[in-house]
Design a protein around this motif. Structure first.
Motif, PDB file in Angstrom:
ATOM      1  N   LEU A 262       0.819  -1.223   0.000  1.00  0.00           N
ATOM      2  CA  LEU A 262       0.000   0.000   0.000  1.00  0.00           C
ATOM      3  C   LEU A 262       0.849   1.268   0.000  1.00  0.00           C
ATOM      4  O   LEU A 262       0.543   2.244   0.665  1.00  0.00           O
ATOM      5  CB  LEU A 262      -0.937   0.007   1.215  1.00  0.00           C
ATOM      6  N   GLY A 263       1.934   1.235  -0.747  1.00  0.00           N
ATOM      7  CA  GLY A 263       2.819   2.389  -0.820  1.00  0.00           C
ATOM      8  C   GLY A 263       3.800   2.494   0.330  1.00  0.00           C
ATOM      9  O   GLY A 263       4.591   3.434   0.397  1.00  0.00           O
ATOM     10  N   ILE A 264       3.752   1.524   1.254  1.00  0.00           N
ATOM     11  CA  ILE A 264       4.655   1.508   2.408  1.00  0.00           C
ATOM     12  C   ILE A 264       5.782   0.521   2.152  1.00  0.00           C
ATOM     13  O   ILE A 264       5.542  -0.632   1.819  1.00  0.00           O
ATOM     14  CB  ILE A 264       3.904   1.124   3.697  1.00  0.00           C
ATOM     15  N   GLU A 265       7.006   0.999   2.286  1.00  0.00           N
ATOM     16  CA  GLU A 265       8.172   0.133   2.110  1.00  0.00           C
ATOM     17  C   GLU A 265       8.495  -0.536   3.447  1.00  0.00           C
ATOM     18  O   GLU A 265       8.558   0.113   4.484  1.00  0.00           O
ATOM     19  CB  GLU A 265       9.357   0.951   1.624  1.00  0.00           C
ATOM     20  N   VAL A 266       8.687  -1.847   3.391  1.00  0.00           N
ATOM     21  CA  VAL A 266       9.009  -2.637   4.587  1.00  0.00           C
ATOM     22  C   VAL A 266      10.366  -3.281   4.375  1.00  0.00           C
ATOM     23  O   VAL A 266      10.545  -4.071   3.441  1.00  0.00           O
ATOM     24  CB  VAL A 266       7.949  -3.721   4.857  1.00  0.00           C
ATOM     25  N   VAL A 267      11.324  -2.931   5.226  1.00  0.00           N
ATOM     26  CA  VAL A 267      12.675  -3.484   5.134  1.00  0.00           C
ATOM     27  C   VAL A 267      12.880  -4.431   6.308  1.00  0.00           C
ATOM     28  O   VAL A 267      12.860  -4.006   7.467  1.00  0.00           O
ATOM     29  CB  VAL A 267      13.742  -2.368   5.148  1.00  0.00           C
ATOM     30  N   GLN A 268      13.056  -5.716   6.001  1.00  0.00           N
ATOM     31  CA  GLN A 268      13.246  -6.720   7.049  1.00  0.00           C
ATOM     32  C   GLN A 268      14.743  -6.870   7.298  1.00  0.00           C
ATOM     33  O   GLN A 268      15.459  -7.523   6.543  1.00  0.00           O
ATOM     34  CB  GLN A 268      12.584  -8.037   6.637  1.00  0.00           C
TER      35      GLN A 268
END
Length: 522
Positions: free
Chosen positions: A241-247
């Motif tokens: 949803l346009g949110i970048e998630v960096v694991q």
């Protein structure tokens, strides 16, 4: 990184039919429709009416702005439908951003991996109860049968009832597979196996994110979903949803870098000088009826873009909520405040929230505060709260109170009640997610009178007029579900949600919310 560049997405079918990449996308959409038994070509009944359809074209990109595919979608012109005749129920729930952040923060603390599935043409799976007829799509009109129409058995995008039909379909599948739907969040589903291992799934229309502590259970779930629905396995969650998630190794980092850069480019502020805070301390913003009017549409576009950016940027919440009050008849004063926020954004596009792995910040922390009579027009106060988990903010708000408070105690008490409602809801969600935590949630408040009032029915000049509907906070305090505890003003994180702050205080509280700059490891 060099990004793929293309002109704006095409609009006309005749325009895209010249290009192989778009012809392939169109044929894929038709194949999906026919494979799913979406419609049947028939003669239009005597009293029947048709709904028009049109092609929509979209270039899909990843978090780095690179083109990943070209998408063609056949959309019904649902605006021509009449309620009660063409459809009845239309409501379909979607996941709250608070819930998504809670899942991400819990996964970070537990060191779980987050995965994502994307449903191809989800609305085509929704079964219709009404008789709906649509015209034959441009480019696919049957020769010799031009007068015939399609009767829909499954939903198309654009139909009013399409979202509801799709959610009913996937919800029934989850129930059939043994999942439990969360009573407090309709789009959240959990499943525990015989060993007590948990699988967590959250739905946002056609995007599914899932996590848990059993890899085999997650693998079985993914195979089951891909067998039942036409899905794309996107692997580890990295863009939602346009949110970048960096694991990362030390936790999970969320931000909206690309979206922030897009905002600056859209409003031509990508080459401006940046500032260190989104709003000047001590500034008073009101209706400014004597001010020079500005383009209302342009102003609304700025505010709307900034509001979505607050999904990962609590540091923008107060300033954005403040200008949001003046969407009607904005003046140069309001536009100047909006541009100030954009200048602050210019220097902080890389900022986001880091949820740390391990024992740090294991318990849910809550902060509540208010700014007494802060609105210069109607003298209403502003309520604010911040919830932290895994050392990062997971929920926050900045909102003008619905009534005029007659004392600072009343304003703080009302803010505490709003925070309490959110705390009870979040406690239920965390319980569904398999995290129990402490039975009593401590809410940190910097007003001693409010804390005393929450524990004892003290009636005096500052409290006797407080509406009785706010006094359920006392009942929760007596039950041990909530306790207001004193917090020094310098450590009151929710202060950032209620008023303009000096630079040093703003930066300190921003850091306390777990916000930091993302540095990409090469």
């Amino acid at each position: 990184m060099v990004q793929d560049t293309e002109p704006d997405d095409p609009v006309m079918y005749k325009e895209v039919a010249k290009h192989e990449k778009w012809r392939t996308a169109i044929q894929n959409e038709i194949n999906s429709i026919e494979k799913n038994n979406t419609w049947t070509l028939i003669e239009l009944p005597k009293d029947g009416k048709t709904i028009g359809v049109k092609w929509i074209f979209k270039t899909k990109r990843n978090e780095n702005g690179e083109i990943i595919k070209h998408k063609a979608r056949l959309v019904a012109k649902g605006y021509s439908q009449e309620e009660g005749i063409d459809y009845t129920e239309v409501f379909a729930p979607v996941a709250r951003m608070d819930t998504v952040r809670m899942i991400i923060s819990l996964a970070a603390q537990k060191d779980w991996k987050l995965y994502q599935l994307d449903v191809k043409s989800p609305f085509l799976h929704g079964e219709l109860n009404e008789e709906v007829y649509v015209d034959q799509p441009e480019g696919y009109v049957k020769k010799g049968k031009e007068h015939m129409v399609y009767r829909l058995h499954k939903a198309l995008y654009g139909l009013k009832q399409a979202p509801r039909a799709w959610f009913n379909k996937i919800e029934s599948h989850f129930v059939f597979e043994g999942f439990k739907r969360c009573a407090s969040e309709q789009t959240l589903f959990t499943k525990k196996n015989s060993e007590g291992k948990i699988l967590i799934v959250s739905i946002y229309v056609d995007d599914l994110i899932f996590t848990g502590d059993d890899h085999e259970q997650m693998k079985t779930f993914k195979e089951s979903m891909m067998k039942k629905f036409d899905m794309t396995d996107l692997g580890l969650l990295n863009y939602f949803l346009g949110i970048e998630v960096v694991q990362k190794a030390d936790g999970l980092f969320i931000c909206q870098r690309r979206y922030a850069e897009g905002i600056l480019k859209k409003f031509e502020t990508d080459d401006c000088n940046h500032v260190n805070s989104p709003i000047l301390p001590g500034i008073k913003v009101g209706r400014n009826e004597e001010g020079k009017p500005v383009d209302e549409t342009h102003f609304k576009q700025i505010v709307g873009s900034l509001m979505y950016l607050t999904s990962t940027r609590p540091d923008l919440m107060f300033a954005t909520s403040l200008i949001n009050r003046y969407m009607s008849n904005p003046t140069e004063l309001h536009l100047q405040v909006a541009k100030k926020i954009l200048r602050y954004l210019k220097g902080t596009t890389q900022y986001g929230i880091l949820y740390q792995k391990g024992s740090n910040g294991r318990e849910l922390e809550a902060y509540t505060d208010s700014d007494y009579a802060g609105d210069i027009n109607d003298r209403k106060s502003t309520s604010g709260y911040v919830f932290k988990f895994s050392s990062g903010a997971v929920a926050w708000t900045s909102k003008k109170q619905p009534i005029v408070s007659l004392s600072t105690t009343e304003a703080e008490f009302i803010a505490a009640v709003v925070c309490t409602c959110q705390a009870i809801w979040m406690k239920r969600i965390f319980k569904e997610l398999g995290y129990k935590g402490t039975e009593c949630i401590n809410i940190k408040c910097d007003n001693s009178s409010t804390i005393k009032l929450s524990k004892n029915p003290v009636m005096h000049g500052r409290s006797k007029h407080i509406d009785v509907r706010y006094h359920f906070l006392r009942d929760l305090t007596k039950e041990g579900a909530i306790e207001l505890v004193h917090c020094g003003s310098s450590l009151q994180v929710a202060d950032i949600m209620t008023k303009p702050l000096k630079i040093d205080s703003f930066l300190k509280l921003r850091s306390m919310m777990g916000m930091c700059e993302f540095v990409e490891v090469s």
